[in-house]
Each structure stands twice: as structure tokens, then as C-alpha cells.
Write a protein that holds these residues in place. Structure first.
Motif, PDB file in Angstrom:
ATOM      1  N   LYS A 140      -0.029  -6.564   7.683  1.00  0.00           N
ATOM      2  CA  LYS A 140      -0.227  -5.136   7.420  1.00  0.00           C
ATOM      3  C   LYS A 140      -1.460  -4.635   8.166  1.00  0.00           C
ATOM      4  CE  LYS A 140       0.532  -3.436   3.339  1.00  0.00           C
ATOM      5  NZ  LYS A 140       0.479  -3.199   1.867  1.00  0.00           N
TER       6      LYS A 140
ATOM      7  N   LYS B  62       4.652  -1.381  10.479  1.00  0.00           N
ATOM      8  CA  LYS B  62       4.466   0.057  10.430  1.00  0.00           C
ATOM      9  C   LYS B  62       3.947   0.469   9.042  1.00  0.00           C
ATOM     10  CE  LYS B  62       5.873   1.677  14.475  1.00  0.00           C
ATOM     11  NZ  LYS B  62       5.053   2.565  15.319  1.00  0.00           N
ATOM     12  N   ALA B  63       3.265   1.598   8.971  1.00  0.00           N
ATOM     13  CA  ALA B  63       2.697   2.074   7.712  1.00  0.00           C
ATOM     14  C   ALA B  63       3.771   2.153   6.633  1.00  0.00           C
ATOM     15  CB  ALA B  63       2.047   3.445   7.913  1.00  0.00           C
ATOM     16  N   GLY B  64       3.452   1.641   5.474  1.00  0.00           N
ATOM     17  CA  GLY B  64       4.387   1.673   4.351  1.00  0.00           C
ATOM     18  C   GLY B  64       5.356   0.510   4.319  1.00  0.00           C
ATOM     19  N   GLU B  65       5.291  -0.356   5.337  1.00  0.00           N
ATOM     20  CA  GLU B  65       6.198  -1.499   5.389  1.00  0.00           C
ATOM     21  C   GLU B  65       5.407  -2.799   5.297  1.00  0.00           C
ATOM     22  OE1 GLU B  65       9.820   0.347   8.146  1.00  0.00           O
ATOM     23  OE2 GLU B  65       8.488  -1.182   8.992  1.00  0.00           O
ATOM     24  N   ASP B  66       6.037  -3.818   4.760  1.00  0.00           N
ATOM     25  CA  ASP B  66       5.505  -5.178   4.771  1.00  0.00           C
ATOM     26  C   ASP B  66       6.667  -6.126   4.529  1.00  0.00           C
ATOM     27  OD1 ASP B  66       6.038  -5.059   2.027  1.00  0.00           O
ATOM     28  OD2 ASP B  66       3.939  -4.752   1.481  1.00  0.00           O
TER      29      ASP B  66
ATOM     30  N   THR C 162       8.750  -5.100   1.312  1.00  0.00           N
ATOM     31  CA  THR C 162       9.590  -3.898   1.379  1.00  0.00           C
ATOM     32  C   THR C 162      10.758  -4.083   2.339  1.00  0.00           C
ATOM     33  OG1 THR C 162       8.236  -2.896   3.135  1.00  0.00           O
ATOM     34  CG2 THR C 162       7.615  -2.415   0.856  1.00  0.00           C
TER      35      THR C 162
END
Length: 632
Positions: A552, A573-577, A580
Motif C-alpha cells: 500500500k 492503487k488508492a483504496g485497494e490492497d 480488497t
């Protein structure tokens, strides 16, 4: 068998100052002879290694570099790998960082130390998120902070993730992981006992939380329970360069002695100043004797407990902890306290100011409310409370004024290059020899990359042989408290070799993948690489066959070191890991990097595909053209 290797001179392309930030293992403590005894053991272990100089451990790589920002001089640390490249003529590059302002107002209340302030600042900045940024302090409150206090705050910038924590020049300059409020400590401790296993979680059943274990300590009746302090260390960090907190600790020791309180003998206490000046002003004040009476004898000058050089606990204490699954505690004034770092048997490790280290050593437990509960019973039979031993700001200022003298600094640092007899008697060879060591022998000699071997015995040895690549490869991802998601949250340095389903050590699994010609990647969370030993945190995975890390976010220096080792850093990308995206770690991954290095652009998007038909986009964390051109 002996082998002799030829060598070639390597000439640096830029001027280099060599500074050795030494570490000392605390084998001997609570003794007037501790300094000499530990020094002799240190030279026995490392005389071969210290006769040779290795740039990757000594040049421009110290985590305390950012202390200089407290003086109004902009400076920050770099990784050893980056420093080596710079010495050999490669330009140093970085992306232009963002700047975060931090406003200081008011002043510290009576009895509050600079360490209390810095832990509060660290907590706030971690929450805000300042990785890779410049933090600049400003506001009326700056005028209330001494130069030493500012250096203490600036020193912790690696812990809150910033490139530097900067204090602009003003009239003061021109003159000659989680924070727990003290009053909430007991409640927080009981929450830790209840929480599931993980960060600040020990999952101790309610009916076992008050268990008391009796044991014999050298013929003396003793007992231990969850939360008891077994290590109390005032360590060689910026804290020990701050006279107010050091003399404050000595005043706590004196007040306790006067009241008849003493630290239990089974608590391993130690004092490792960062400078010989500390010894001079403690002696000048007449307070060192009180620290000695409480077991805080000087054990050496250098990094100790917070780099896993705490040394062994007494065998009776170790047995009582391990045989009864006791969650024992350590309290130290360093800047590293994650599990497995301080000592394998201290699962609860707390950072505190030097005066608080002494206070918790006296209490003997972290399971205490200092505002309401007594620390112990005095010689008059009355309860002694925290307030009875805590010095006022005025008391500390008075002893600092009378005991910390300019000539102490001048005389100490004028003699700093003279060394001592043991250092001066080291022989520096003109060739390197390698001896096949017996299995019971500790290795203390680094030969050359990928040309070493042997076995080690005993505990706390990985730091002793920190230059040996065979040892450090096995030490990678070997923290005894690591939680493995591939094993459903099992604690310990094990993993699954996915093709066979075997449960193996991380090293053994990595060797199986390498022997089969299978590259590996790491799926990580936020601020990957935070902590210490960042160079080996990159070298180790490279030796294990890791080719990419998808995280992240990254700790600044560690990201650079990964690039230097040829490991590609990628960011979700932002909001992903991994969670998710539904990644389990059992997939096979394909990373669609351009075939030619020249086609890779800093910060470009790349597609990652799995054999389970998942696809997602990551950002390549080559942050500059120089990294792209010269690091891969």
C-alpha cells in the motif's frame, strides 16, 4: 582449512567521513565492572570484523541523522546501499517532497519530559500520514523547547515516517508506535491481555490473567506474573543526549533510595549512554551512585537493548516466563520496541523517558496506575507513590545548570579519535582468511558477499554476526512474533511452500522456490519496511529470490534500498490492497513491465495479472530517472 583471497582497491569519488555507531550486547549488568566486562566480550566476538571496515554499515546510514534538524540544519538519513552508490560517484536523487507544518503552542507542564512530547508528536504525525515528507515545526511553543528537546523530536522522524522533522533557526538555535497516557496505562494493559493475538494483543484468558508464578532467584524467593518488568534499560539513543531526562532519571533513583525503595534483583537494569559526557555530568552531580544502587550501572557506550542486544535474562527468570507462558514486559528509553526486537521473552515492550524507565523498574510491573496505586513500601513502613519520587521541572533545571559544563563536551570530543587500548591494539590485515568453523563456534567474520558460512550457537547472536550473508538470509522474515497470513494468522517465522503444501521456515521455502527456478513476490500493507536494519531488509529478500514487493505504501529509505537490490517496488492503487482485491498469496502473478528498462517511466502504471484471472493496476515506485537508469 584456510583460503586467501586477492582484493582490489576501491577509490571513493566523493569525500567521505567515517563514523562508527557502535552497538554493545548487555551480557553483564548491575555491576561496577559492567563496562569493562562487556567491552572485553565485545572485542572477543568482533575483533576480526572490527579489523576490517565495511561501508554498508558505517557511512551515512544512521537512523539518528535527523537529530541535526533540531539545530536548523537540514539533513536526513539514507540507506547504506544508497550511501555506497553515492561514494562511488552515483548522483543521489529524490522526488521533491511535500511539506507538512506542525504548530507548537504553550509549554510542557511541570514534570512532563521531552520524550513524553515526542511520543505524542509521533502518534499525531503517524495518524496524519507524513511518509516521505518534510515536517516543519513552527509556532510560539518552539520558544519553550530547548535545543536538546528539539533534537529529541527531530531524531524520531524515521518513526513517524517523515524524511525530516525540521526546526528553523531562531534565538534558541543561536545560543551557546502508539502512545499510552500514563494515567491510562493499567486499563490499556488489561485491554492488551484481552485482545486477540496481534499488535497489542495477547489473548490471555480471563481466568489466567492474575496467575502468579513462584521461583527461586539465586536462593531468594521471587514471583512473576503477566506485566512484570524483567528488562528496564536506559539506552543509547537521543534520550541519553538530553541532560534533563538523564539527570531526571538519576533524581528519581535518588528519591527512591532516600525513601528505601529498590529495584528487585531479577529485573535486568542497564544504562548505556550515547556519550562519555553523560558519565561526566552524572558524576559531577553526585547522582550516578544512586543509579548504581538501583542497578542502573553503566554497561557500555552504544546501542544496546533496542537493537536486540539486551543479552540473556537470568536462567531462573527465563524458565519462569517460558514454562508458564508469562507475558513479561520491558521498558526502555530507545526508539525501537516491536515484538521480538528487544528480547525473545518480552512480548510487551514499552518506550518511555529515562525517568519513567527507573519508575517502572521500581514498580516492577506495567500493570499499575501511578496516580492511585503505590509503587512500593518505604523504609518507614508507609506506601510510596509515583508523586513521591518524581522530580519537578525546577529540580531538574537546577541540577542541569550546576552539573552540565561546557568543558565536559570539549574534553570528551577532543579525545574521541584516540580510542581505547583494546581498539588501538586491533590488527588490520592486508589479506582476508576464511576458516571452516566448528558447528558450536560463533561467526564474527564477514568475507565477501555470497562467500561465507558456518553455524552459530546461543541467543541474541544475529546482531553479533550482522555482516554474514548466510546468517542474515536466514534471519529475513524470522521475527519470532511475525504473523503469517498463509498459515491463517499463526505466530512465528513459518510459511507454506505452496506447490507441495509443506509447512517450512521462510528461508527453507525460499530455497525450494529458488532451486525450482520460481521467482517470488511479497504482498504487503502500509509503510512496508518501517523499522531498523533497512539495508538487510532489502538484501535479505534479494538473497531469498524476491523480485517484487506490492504494498500500500513504503518506508522511504527501504523503498530506495529495494530498488538498489533490483527488487521492483509497486504500490496498490488508492483504496485497494490484497484483501480488497481478494488475493490470498496462493496465486501465480505476472507483472507486465516493459521489456526494456529504458521504456520504464517513474510512477507509471503497470498491470498485474494472476492465474485466477484477477487483474489490477499498480504504480511503479521508481521515483526518479536515476533510479530507473542506474538501479535496475
Amino acid at each position: 582449512m584456510y583460503l586467501i583471497f586477492s582484493f582490489h582497491w576501491v577509490y571513493f569519488q566523493v569525500p567521505v567521513d567515517l563514523v562508527i555507531d557502535h552497538s554493545v550486547q548487555v551480557d553483564v549488568a548491575r555491576s561496577e565492572n559492567a563496562v569493562q566486562a562487556n567491552m572485553e566480550l565485545e572485542f572477543q566476538r568482533n575483533k576480526e570484523r572490527e579489523g576490517l571496515l565495511y561501508p554498508d554499515s558505517v557511512v551515512g546510514t544512521d537512523s539518528h541523522t535527523t537529530m541535526i534538524d533540531g539545530l536548523g540544519v537540514a539533513g536526513w538519513g539514507v540507506g547504506g546501499i544508497e550511501a555506497e552508490a553515492t561514494m562511488l560517484g552515483q548522483p543521489m536523487s529524490m522526488a521533491l517532497p511535500g511539506v507538512v507544518g506542525f504548530k507548537l503552542s504553550g509549554k510542557l507542564r511541570n514534570g512532563v519530559t521531552a520524550v513524553d512530547l515526542v511520543l505524542t508528536v509521533t502518534q499525531m504525525l503517524r495518524k496524519h500520514g507524513v511518509v516521505g515528507k518534510f515536517v516543519e515545526f513552527y509556532g510560539d511553543g518552539m520558544a519553550e523547547l530547548s535545543l536538546a528537546d528539539r533534537a529529541t523530536i527531530a531524531n524520531m522522524s524515521p518513526e513517524y515516517g517523515a524524511t525530516m522533522g525540521f526546526f528553523p533557526v531562531d534565538h534558541v538555535t543561536l545560543q551557546p508506535h502508539d502512545r499510552v497516557p500514563l494515567k491510562e496505562m493499567k486499563l490499556d494493559w488489561h485491554s492488551c491481555l484481552d485482545n486477540k493475538v496481534g499488535f497489542k494483543g495477547f489473548a490471555v484468558p480471563k481466568d489466567r490473567q492474575e496467575k502468579v508464578v513462584n521461583f527461586s532467584f539465586h536462593g531468594q524467593d521471587a514471583e512473576i506474573k503477566h506485566g512484570n518488568v524483567v528488562i528496564a534499560a536506559i539506552t543509547s539513543c537521543t534520550n541519553t543526549s538530553n541532560p534533563s531526562v538523564m539527570l531526571g532519571a538519576a533524581l528519581v533513583a535518588k528519591k527512591a533510595c532516600d525513601l528505601g525503595l529498590h529495584v528487585k534483583p531479577w529485573v535486568k537494569t542497564s544504562l548505556a549512554p550515547g556519550s562519555g559526557v553523560v558519565t561526566k555530568y552524572l558524576l559531577q552531580s553526585g547522582l550516578q551512585k544512586y543509579l548504581n544502587q538501583q542497578g542502573f550501572n553503566i554497561v557500555g557506550y552504544g546501542c544496546t537493548t533496542c537493537i536486540r542486544n539486551s543479552g540473556d535474562l537470568d536462567e531462573s527468570v527465563s524458565s519462569a516466563i517460558s514454562e508458564n507462558d508469562i507475558v513479561a514486559a520491558a521498558v526502555l528509553s530507545g526508539n525501537r520496541n516491536f515484538e521480538g526486537r528487544v528480547h525473545p521473552l518480552t512480548r510487551a515492550n514499552y518506550l518511555a523517558s529515562p525517568p519513567l524507565v527507573v519508575a517502572y523498574a521500581l514498580a516492577g510491573t506495567v500493570d499499575i496506575d501511578f496516580e492511585k496505586e503505590p509503587i512500593g513500601m518505604g523504609k518507614d513502613g508507609k506506601n510510596v507513590y509515583f508523586r513521591d519520587i518524581w522530580p519537578s521541572t525546577e529540580e531538574i533545571a537546577e541540577v542541569v545548570q550546576s552539573s552540565v559544563l561546557p568543558d565536559m563536551f570539549k574534553s570528551t570530543y577532543e579525545a574521541i579519535t584516540k580510542g581505547n587500548n583494546m581498539w588501538n591494539q586491533l590488527s588490520v590485515p592486508f589479506y582476508i582468511t576464511f576458516r571452516q568453523l566448528e558447528p558450536s563456534t560463533k561467526i564474527a567474520l564477514l568475507l565477501s558477499t555470497l562467500m561465507s558460512g558456518g553455524l552459530i550457537a546461543g541467543t541474541s547472536t544475529h546482531m553479533v554476526v550482522g555482516g554474514n550473508d548466510e546468517i542474515m538470509a536466514r534471519d529475513t522474515f524470522a521475527n519470532i512474533r511475525i504473523v503469517t497470513k498463509l498459515l491463517n494468522g499463526e505466530v512465528g517465522p513459518k510459511t507454506i511452500h505452496i506447490p507441495t503444501g509443506e509447512k517450512l521456515s521462510v528461508f527453507d521455502a525460499a530455497m525450494k522456490y529458488k532451486s525450482a527456478g520460481q521467482d517470488t513476490i511479497i504482498l504487503a500493507g502500509a509503510e512496508y519496511g518501517s523499522g531498523s536494519s533497512r539495508d538487510w531488509a532489502a538484501k535479505g529478500p534479494m538473497l531469498l529470490g524476491v523480485k517484487a514487493v506490492i504494498a500500500k505504501s513504503f518506508e522511504r529509505i527501504h523503498r530506495s534500498n529495494l530498488v538498489g537490490m533490483g527488487i521492483v517496488p509497486l504500490c496498490f492503487k488508492a483504496g485497494e490492497d490484497a484483501e480488497t482485491l481478494g488475493l490470498t498469496g496462493h496465486e501465480r502473478f505476472t507483472i507486465d513491465l516493459p521489456d526494456k528498462i529504458s521504456e520504464i517511466r517513474p510512477g507509471q502504471d503497470v498491470t498485474v495479472r494472476t492465474d485466477t484471472e484477477k487483474s489490477f493496476t499498480c504504480v511503479v515506485r521508481f521515483d526518479t530517472e536515476i533510479e530507473r537508469q542506474q538501479r535496475i
